[in-house]
Design an enzyme around this catalytic site. Structure first.
Site, mmCIF file in Angstrom:
data_model
loop_
_atom_site.group_PDB
_atom_site.id
_atom_site.type_symbol
_atom_site.label_atom_id
_atom_site.label_comp_id
_atom_site.label_asym_id
_atom_site.label_seq_id
_atom_site.Cartn_x
_atom_site.Cartn_y
_atom_site.Cartn_z
ATOM 1 N N GLU A 119 0.885 -1.300 0.032
ATOM 2 C CA GLU A 119 0.130 0.057 -0.109
ATOM 3 C C GLU A 119 1.037 1.141 0.021
ATOM 4 O O GLU A 119 0.682 2.118 -0.698
ATOM 5 C CB GLU A 119 -0.941 0.018 1.114
ATOM 6 N N GLU A 140 5.784 4.208 11.453
ATOM 7 C CA GLU A 140 4.290 3.900 11.663
ATOM 8 C C GLU A 140 3.970 2.995 12.773
ATOM 9 O O GLU A 140 2.975 3.175 13.787
ATOM 10 C CB GLU A 140 3.466 3.554 10.358
ATOM 11 N N LEU A 182 -20.114 0.903 28.928
ATOM 12 C CA LEU A 182 -20.417 -0.484 28.276
ATOM 13 C C LEU A 182 -20.894 -0.543 27.134
ATOM 14 O O LEU A 182 -21.238 0.505 26.782
ATOM 15 C CB LEU A 182 -21.533 -0.926 29.348
ATOM 16 N N GLY A 225 -21.958 -5.510 21.337
ATOM 17 C CA GLY A 225 -22.676 -5.776 19.978
ATOM 18 C C GLY A 225 -21.605 -6.719 19.264
ATOM 19 O O GLY A 225 -20.596 -7.393 19.668
ATOM 20 N N GLN A 226 -21.820 -7.025 17.776
ATOM 21 C CA GLN A 226 -21.132 -7.622 17.015
ATOM 22 C C GLN A 226 -19.963 -7.006 16.703
ATOM 23 O O GLN A 226 -20.127 -5.661 16.243
ATOM 24 C CB GLN A 226 -22.005 -8.210 15.909
ATOM 25 N N LYS A 235 -20.427 20.099 3.843
ATOM 26 C CA LYS A 235 -21.477 19.169 3.211
ATOM 27 C C LYS A 235 -22.575 18.800 4.275
ATOM 28 O O LYS A 235 -23.544 18.131 3.722
ATOM 29 C CB LYS A 235 -20.584 17.991 3.231
ATOM 30 N N LEU A 270 -25.222 20.495 7.828
ATOM 31 C CA LEU A 270 -25.408 21.648 8.850
ATOM 32 C C LEU A 270 -24.300 21.748 9.936
ATOM 33 O O LEU A 270 -24.111 22.877 10.151
ATOM 34 C CB LEU A 270 -26.979 21.435 9.444
#
Length: 1019
Positions: free
Chosen positions: A111, A189, A359, A362-363, A898, A900
């Site tokens: 990359e 990096e 907390l 979820g997946q 782009k 409000l």
């Protein structure tokens, strides 16, 4: 909160129910696809399929077309005649999971290398230079399964940028000299991340699964994996790069999104012309059907030592890949309930016991073939002693969900919330939009690519129960992160050096969790009363103005108002600054203001969470001038939330237990600043040096011991006793409603807190230190944690004004790309190299920020050498090239917000700086277009050259942890390196030993005069 895809495992690196979709309008009225032009694939054999019917929001005015090219590339085209910037992104469905086993980080290195020259455009900075000259920018990222490249550029230059971009995937050079240099950028990096807990925990999670599974790989790579070890093993990394690119950069694994002003037909022709030649090698899509966490990796406990003083509990369950169930999204349903923060929720009960503060549930994505379900909490000191009990409560809540069974009304509420969010979605910046779409094109049918991550269609209780069945004690992994484990570990992770201990969870504990009974305190959420039902777009009032207007100006308040005339969505932004002289008078008062607002937000959490789910959020924080409050989102229920917040502010009663917990968390956050990156430390010290009044972290820590509960209780009425409120109400709102909202805020504070106005003389802002002509000061500190140095060099120029702003910004525009190309790409000083303007308190200048393994005085010399080369570069610049830079800067400055909230943020910046130049962009760009090359050369010679008469310079040098000392200046002859320009001989700077003495000996700038004459503006 429900776990969202953008949120990592670790904190960094949130029935009879009424429909809100217009009485369930048929799909043809709710959503629409475009088929304005019939472009037949018969026109071009390079096109295999065309998708005309891209389902989109009714509010979305852009035109879309999907394509599948004959070589297998999936494409989404976006025609937006109003866009200022065009953009494109290409996502290769290959990432670090496909790295060769003996060259960790190769996909990431690939990359990096693609940016550094192609056969058609061999100059290594051709792509970045073209973008810079045409108001563009670019970036890329590599993940386990994806490598995503994207750019934006002024709309007139899409074709030129796209041509250069396409060559990445046709004929990159992978030049040997570039390879040898760029490996240092990858190493830098990685070095930046080595002491970052988010990266450390992520790699440890991977390392503690199946070591033969690709998930276990070290994805970033470093110098050892990309140079040292390959050299030892006789591996030619350049050949491996060529092999990797020729193997995996196959058109059948690519997806492209292009956004421009051009018509769909023109965009189609452009993409076909540039990308149809990418070779299809028919590479099988990598899939990973076996989960990296098998039976031997379950029922395990990991005790992990962090770098920062954090306490976290991570509970993870391996689950199947749920991607194909996106229309019912069972993981979303369960994440919504387990991650809920309202009354009766898992978080509510754990907080009431004093065990946790936050907390997330979820997946979590893994890769094609596997996923995870997570429940993560931030532990209190007491919570660390009750981990077993906390997990027992988690299983009690899961048992509650099993007993209740899947609830269709909950699914319907999620469905309605998502549908509203999709219908009234803000427009994204082009670069982020194309990058995201290119990434998800791999997963969904072309027609559904815009809707798939929003719209729920099928209630599937069987799938919910299937996932719920995976959330069992015998399927769990537990990680506890705490400094308390220091000296008690016996393992070290290979790449980041994380210390940890692995233990099997005892059978009796597993049985205890398996026998979790129902807890009567757990309840399913109540129906969400904050879901908006009124989406009317208000007519523009006759007196509507193009910029905010002052509609109220009293001793107590200034109210700025702007009715939205651009976005026409049922949203508003309400911003308030409450000025108080007590908020920052000393470190003690600063601490008390912070704790007051943190406790206030903590107590509002259960109430405000429902609003947040329904697209209505608030932010509340202390500032150096008082308090800042913003409420953003759908305007329908906005006044209800605002009133609750203001009432709570004025009548707040502190909970003693929460006071102690939040005070302790605040102390840890102050202590944890020591572990921030060196370049962040450099920026922090410079702010302390240049600002009239700024309290240090050490001063705040010392004063925190003096904050007691009685003292804080006494402080709150004092803080609220005298205020001046300045507000901006902006959006789908009328002038009368805005005045009513402001009156409600004032009346509530006066009634409950007996608030009175401040004196005008108390509204003065802090000022900036004025450096002397030809002065150069150096401040040096050491970072105790990171093994990199950091530097910020600041050349103070002048007070902000139209002319000074444009001199500085145009100079920054001209040097930006050469700075990156010279100091990062060629000289490889480090991964973080930045140049640009610095502005504070109305004063500005040029700054350079670098983080590097090299010493600060060397970095200083390279910046000075670079500036000398830029003088000649500007002198030799053609008029055509100079005008390109003017045009590029003009495009950047006139790039329209782009959404409000972005437009509101620009106006709010003018208000809180007290400059009030709402038409700044047009005024300054008009001046910009009058500038000549001679103006910029004069600016450089007067302000920035080594011998400039009005040069004012201060440098902050942050030393790496292993450096005891370092000279502040030195000579580094470059005769032996023909690639390095000669650095000038620098004078001996004045070393700052004491910040207070430094500031005491220098004058302060005056404040910038407001752009508006308030006497004339008064009603």
């Amino acid at each position: 909160m429900r776990y969202r895809l953008a949120w990592l495992l670790h904190s960094a690196l949130p029935s009879t129910f009424r429909s809100v979709l217009g009485a369930r309008l048929p799909p043809s009225e709710r959503l629409c696809g475009f088929q304005k032009k019939t472009y037949s694939k018969m026109n071009n054999p390079a096109i295999k399929r065309i998708g005309h019917h891209i389902i989109k929001s009714h509010e979305d005015k852009r035109e879309y077309r999907g394509l599948e090219l004959a070589n297998g590339i999936k494409v989404l085209l976006v025609s937006d005649p109003t866009t200022d910037k065009s953009s494109a992104a290409l996502d290769v469905h290959i990432g670090s999971l496909s790295d060769p086993p003996n060259i960790a980080g190769l996909s990431h290195f690939c990359e990096h290398m693609l940016f550094l020259g192609t056969k058609k455009y061999p100059k290594e900075n051709e792509y970045s230079q073209f973008l810079s000259e045409h108001a563009g920018s670019s970036n890329a990222f590599t993940s386990g399964e994806h490598t995503n490249y994207y750019f934006d550029v002024s709309h007139e230059h899409l074709e030129g940028a796209l041509d250069r971009f396409a060559q990445f995937f046709l004929c990159p050079l992978f030049d040997e000299s570039c390879k040898d240099r760029e490996v240092n950028a990858v190493d830098s990096e990685h070095e930046k991340n080595v002491m970052n807990d988010a990266w450390r925990l992520f790699q440890l999670e991977k390392a503690t699964g199946n070591p033969k599974h690709p998930f276990s790989k070290f994805g970033t790579g470093n110098k050892y994996t990309l140079e040292t070890r390959p050299n030892q093993e006789g591996i030619d990394v350049r050949q491996e790069l060529l092999k990797f690119h020729s193997t995996y950069y196959s058109s059948n694994l690519m997806a492209i999104c292009v956004l421009g002003r051009e018509s769909l037909d023109d965009l189609t022709n452009l993409v076909v012309k540039l990308f149809s030649e990418v070779e299809n090698k028919n590479v099988p899509l990598p899939e990973f059907p076996e989960h990296p966490f098998q039976e031997e990796h379950l029922k395990q406990l990991y005790k992990i030592v962090p770098i920062k003083d954090i306490r976290n509990l991570y509970v993870t369950f391996p689950i199947p890949d749920l991607q194909k169930y996106y229309k019912s999204n069972p993981g979303h349903y369960l994440g919504h309930l387990i991650g809920h923060e309202g009354p009766g929720s898992l978080l509510s009960e754990l907080k009431s016991k004093g065990w946790v503060n936050t907390l997330v549930g979820g997946q979590k994505e893994g890769a094609r073939g596997f996923m995870f379900f997570i429940i993560n909490v931030d532990l209190t000191e007491e919570g660390l002693l009750h981990v077993e009990d906390i997990i027992l409560h988690m299983f009690q809540y899961i048992q509650k969900l099993r007993a209740e069974g899947p609830q269709e009304w909950v699914f319907q509420e999620c469905k309605d919330l998502n549908a509203v969010a999709f219908r009234f979605k803000d427009k994204e910046r082009p670069r982020g939009y194309t990058s995201k779409i290119a990434g998800i094109l791999h997963y969904y049918p072309l027609e559904e690519v815009l809707t798939a991550e929003y719209l729920l269609e099928e209630f599937r209780p069987d799938l919910i129960e299937m996932v719920l069945d995976k959330l069992r004690p015998e399927n769990v992994r537990v990680a506890i992160v705490s400094k308390s484990f220091e000296g008690k570990t016996d393992r070290t992770e290979e790449w980041y050096g994380t210390q940890y201990k692995q233990e099997a969870i005892p059978d009796e504990v597993i049985k205890k969790w398996q026998n979790a009974d129902l807890n009567g305190k757990f309840k399913l959420p109540m129906k969400n009363e904050f879901i908006p039902t009124n989406f009317e777009i208000l007519s523009l009032e006759k007196e509507a103005t193009p910029y905010p207007s002052l509609i109220k100006d009293t001793a107590m308040s200034k109210l700025w108002f702007k009715q939205d005339d651009k976005f026409f969505l049922p949203k508003a932004c309400l911003n308030f600054e409450f000025f108080s002289p007590f908020a920052y008078v000393d470190p003690l008062h600063c601490n008390m203001a912070y704790l007051y607002l943190e406790l206030l937000k903590d107590s509002l959490n259960e109430y405000a969470y429902a609003a947040e789910l329904a697209g209505l959020s608030y932010d509340l924080q202390n500032t150096i001038y008082g308090m800042y409050l913003s409420v953003k989102g759908y305007n329908d229920k906005q006044p209800i939330l605002l009133k609750k917040i203001i009432e709570k502010m004025a009548t707040f009663e502190i909970d003693e237990k929460r006071f102690e917990i939040i005070k302790e968390a605040y102390m840890r956050s102050l202590n944890n600043f020591r572990a921030e990156q060196p370049h962040q430390h450099a920026m922090y010290y410079l702010r302390l040096l240049m600002t009239e009044v700024a309290w240090t972290k050490d001063e705040l820590k010392e004063a925190l011991d003096d904050v007691t509960l009685p003292r804080l209780k006494a402080f709150i009425p004092q803080l609220l006793s005298r205020l001046h409120i300045e507000a901006l109400l902006h959006g789908n709102i009328t002038k009368q409603a805005a005045l009513g909202i402001m009156q409600m805020v004032e009346d509530t504070l006066i009634e409950h807190a007996h608030t009175k106005p401040l004196l005008p003389s108390q509204l003065v802002r802090y000022r900036e230190v004025q450096l002397p002509d030809r002065g150069w000061f150096v401040y040096q500190q050491r970072n105790e944690v990171h093994n990199n140095c950091g530097i910020e060099i600041y050349y103070q120029t002048d007070m902000q004004s139209t002319s000074e702003n444009m001199f500085l910004e145009l100079f920054c525009q001209i040097i930006s790309e050469p700075c990156f190309n010279t100091l990062r790409t060629k000289e490889q000083l480090g991964y973080i190299v930045f140049s640009g303007p610095r502005r504070a308190n109305g004063i500005q200048g040029l700054r350079f920020i670098i983080q590097s393994e090299k010493p600060p005085h060397y970095l200083e010399s390279r910046v000075e050498a670079f500036l000398i080369t830029m003088e000649k570069s500007i002198e030799d610049m053609t008029e055509e090239a100079f005008q390109k830079h003017i045009q590029a800067l003009a495009i950047r400055r006139l790039d329209k917000p782009k959404k409000l909230s972005a437009e509101c943020a620009k106006y709010w910046g003018e208000i809180i700086s007290q400059q009030y130049n709402f038409d700044r962009d047009n005024i300054e760009v008009a001046y910009l277009k009058t500038l000549t090359k001679e103006d910029i050369i004069k600016f450089y010679k007067e302000m920035l050259a080594v011998d400039a008469p009005r040069r004012h310079k201060v440098s902050v040098h942050v030393l790496a942890r292993e450096m005891d000392s370092c000279p502040v200046v030195g000579e580094f002859p470059c005769q032996n390196d023909i690639n390095l320009s000669q650095a000038p001989a620098l004078p001996q700077p004045e070393v700052i030993q004491n910040m207070t003495e430094f500031k005491r000996g220098l004058p302060l700038f005056p404040l910038v005069k407001p752009h508006i004459n308030f006497m004339a503006a008064k009603l």
